[in-house]
Design an enzyme around this catalytic site. Structure first.
Site, short mmCIF file in Angstrom:
data_model
loop_
_atom_site.label_atom_id
_atom_site.label_comp_id
_atom_site.label_asym_id
_atom_site.label_seq_id
_atom_site.Cartn_x
_atom_site.Cartn_y
_atom_site.Cartn_z
N ASN A 116 76.78 25.94 -60.58
CA ASN A 116 76.23 27.25 -60.96
C ASN A 116 74.92 27.56 -60.23
OD1 ASN A 116 78.40 27.29 -62.62
ND2 ASN A 116 77.27 27.06 -64.53
N HIS A 162 72.19 75.69 -46.61
CA HIS A 162 73.58 76.08 -46.88
C HIS A 162 74.40 76.09 -45.58
CE1 HIS A 162 71.99 77.67 -50.76
NE2 HIS A 162 70.97 78.04 -49.98
N SER A 283 91.95 62.84 -26.58
CA SER A 283 93.17 62.99 -27.37
C SER A 283 94.35 62.59 -26.49
CB SER A 283 93.31 64.45 -27.82
OG SER A 283 94.68 64.74 -28.07
N LYS A 289 90.24 67.67 -25.12
CA LYS A 289 89.46 67.22 -26.28
C LYS A 289 88.64 65.96 -26.05
CE LYS A 289 90.38 67.95 -30.43
NZ LYS A 289 90.94 67.70 -31.77
N GLU A 296 82.77 59.94 -36.93
CA GLU A 296 83.69 60.13 -38.06
C GLU A 296 83.88 58.82 -38.84
OE1 GLU A 296 87.03 63.21 -36.84
OE2 GLU A 296 86.49 61.92 -35.18
N TYR A 323 76.44 31.77 -66.71
CA TYR A 323 77.46 31.92 -65.68
C TYR A 323 78.84 32.17 -66.28
CZ TYR A 323 80.61 30.83 -61.79
OH TYR A 323 81.59 30.90 -60.84
N GLN A 328 82.30 34.84 -59.41
CA GLN A 328 82.86 34.43 -58.11
C GLN A 328 83.31 35.67 -57.33
OE1 GLN A 328 85.15 30.69 -57.63
NE2 GLN A 328 86.92 32.02 -57.40
N LYS A 331 81.24 37.91 -54.04
CA LYS A 331 81.00 37.67 -52.62
C LYS A 331 81.67 38.63 -51.66
CE LYS A 331 80.28 32.98 -53.87
NZ LYS A 331 80.75 33.33 -55.25
#
Ligand code: ARG
Length: 473
Positions: A116, A162, A283, A289, A296, A323, A328, A331
């Site tokens: 622990n 906006h 693309s 493109k 993104e 504990y 566990q 992680k």
């Protein structure tokens, strides 16, 4: 029907051999916690040395343990170590191998210790290092932003509210807004490191130990400021991981906002920036493109980092002290978030350093949408003594007139403007241009190039001080 067949039917698939296989699969963490091998060995080395120094084990046994642990470290690093799921986790994998290597002395390593406090110290060491790394990555991003801001301290662009053109600002000012955001992130990770800088080793299972251990010694040996003060809390606390994850989530949110702006700015419709080929793709079907894929993906990866934070918050919620095996599950979320922000911070830093700025497109857009309307209203207040609300109204009429004539505000004639308010003089044209508008906003923190340069100087100094502090440590 044979027993084998019966269990096959009941359990099926990968668990055909029955409950033992299912238990092993749900219980084992070695598949992911092997990542903590270096921290586990460091922790054990410090513990064994302290056990000898305090006379709890003999110096010979401690030396044997240390030699064995170092052998294991090189076995793992040269990929010769055979990890076993049956041995559940990194701690038992290392200890079992130690017994193979040095015999009965291996059994003395776990004196005055429990898995622990062992896992708590291993994981803290790992998270502390990752949190520091995130800080260094943030510093690199901030430095890249400051450099671009310096280049563009006077480059005008539309400022938005906006996502509608509001008032002209400078591109440097806009970039420095992100510097403030990532600067707060930097202070959050620095703060988190300071808070997690305590060693839980020696808390044992939860109550401490009857052996005369020296927790201050192991804390110092492992580079912690001091030992934790409460053994129950030491083995049940995962706040350090939550601190890291919350900082990572906020970093990711900031990165996603900036990524979104880069996506918008790099559209042909905006054309404010051009991404380098290294951070965009073509693309496969549309030859014209150029897609901002890196931006993104930075935007999208925020989802998993936020998810990681939520995963651990939810694991910890309602857990009784001290504990529980639930912990566990702490992680993988942290590993994932650490890996993700390392990548997204690096990608953003590269993208910022590499992008080409189209000053002309920014300037053109800055002048559209009657972006200096506030300047006209402010002029009426300042020069003609008109109350702001009335000035706001008069400016609205000027905008309507400009719209009718299809021209920007500064192209209205003096007569046109005077037809709206007789107090207007030719001096008004000095504030209607974008450049003058920007220059006039010289209040502290404002968009005037001189102010932006002041902000840049402040951050350069802060980055330099941070670098010096690190050298001193
Ligand atoms: N693999 C465990 C974890 O990650 C180590 C601690 C196990 N302790 C215990 N009492 N079963 O949390």
């Amino acid at each position: 029907m044979s027993d084998k067949k019966a269990s096959n039917e009941m359990w099926g698939g990968r668990f055909a051999s029955g409950p033992a296989a299912i238990m092993e699969a749900i219980n084992a963490s070695i598949g992911f916690d092997r990542k903590l091998y270096a921290q586990d060995i460091r922790g054990s080395l410090a513990h064994a040395a302290m056990l000898a120094e305090t006379g709890i084990i003999s110096a010979q046994d401690s030396e044997k343990i240390a030699a064995g642990l170092n052998t294991i470290l090189s076995e793992i690093e040269s990929r010769k170590f055979a990890f076993s799921t049956r041995l559940e986790d990194i701690h038992m994998n290392v200890e079992a191998r130690l017994a193979e290597l040095i015999g009965p002395a291996a059994g003395r390593l776990h004196t005055a210790r429990s898995r622990n406090d062992q896992v708590a110290v291993d994981f803290r060491l790992w998270v502390k290092e990752e949190t520091r790394k995130a800080g260094a990555a943030l510093e690199r991003l901030i430095a890249a932003l400051v450099a671009r801001a310096e280049e563009h301290a006077a480059t005008v662009m539309p400022g938005f509210t906006h996502l509608q053109s509001a008032q002209p600002v400078t591109f440097g000012h806009h970039l420095m807004a992100y510097v403030e955001m990532f600067g707060r992130d930097l202070s959050r990770v620095t703060d988190a490191v300071r808070r997690m800088d305590e060693s839980p080793l020696g808390a044992a299972a939860l109550a401490g130990t009857s052996f005369p251990i020296d927790r201050h010694r192991t804390a110092a040996a492992l580079g912690f400021r001091e030992p934790t003060r409460n053994s129950i809390d030491s083995v049940s606390d995962r706040d350090f991981a939550l601190d890291f994850l919350s900082a990572a989530a906020i970093i990711s949110v900031h990165l996603s906002r900036m990524a979104e702006e880069i996506v918008i700015w790099s559209t042909p419709q905006f054309g404010f920036v051009k991404l380098s080929d290294s951070f965009s793709t073509g693309s496969s079907i549309m030859p014209q493109k150029k897609n901002p894929d890196a931006a993104e993906l930075i935007r999208a990866k925020t989802g998993r980092v936020n998810g990681d934070l939520f995963a651990l918050l939810t694991v910890m919620k309602g857990l009784p002290l001290a504990y529980s095996k639930d912990m566990q599950e702490d992680k993988e979320a942290v590993f994932d978030a650490a890996e993700t922000i390392e990548l997204t911070l690096a990608a953003m830093t590269g993208m910022v350093a590499d992008l080409t700025v189209n000053d002309a497109a920014m300037k053109k857009a800055a002048g559209s949408g009657y972006s200096t309307a506030t300047d006209l209203a402010d002029w009426l207040v300042r020069e003609a003594g008109i109350p702001f609300r009335e000035a706001h109204h008069a400016t609205g009429r000027a905008v309507a007139l400009a719209e009718e004539k299809g021209c920007p505000l500064e192209r209205l004639s003096l007569e046109d403007l005077r037809s709206i308010n007789g107090a207007i003089t030719a001096d008004v044209f000095s504030v209607l241009s974008v450049r003058n508008s920007v220059k006039s906003r010289s209040s502290f923190g404002g968009t005037a190039p001189a102010e932006v340069r002041r902000q840049i100087r402040y951050w350069k100094k802060r980055l330099k001080q941070g670098a010096q502090r690190k050298k001193l440590r």
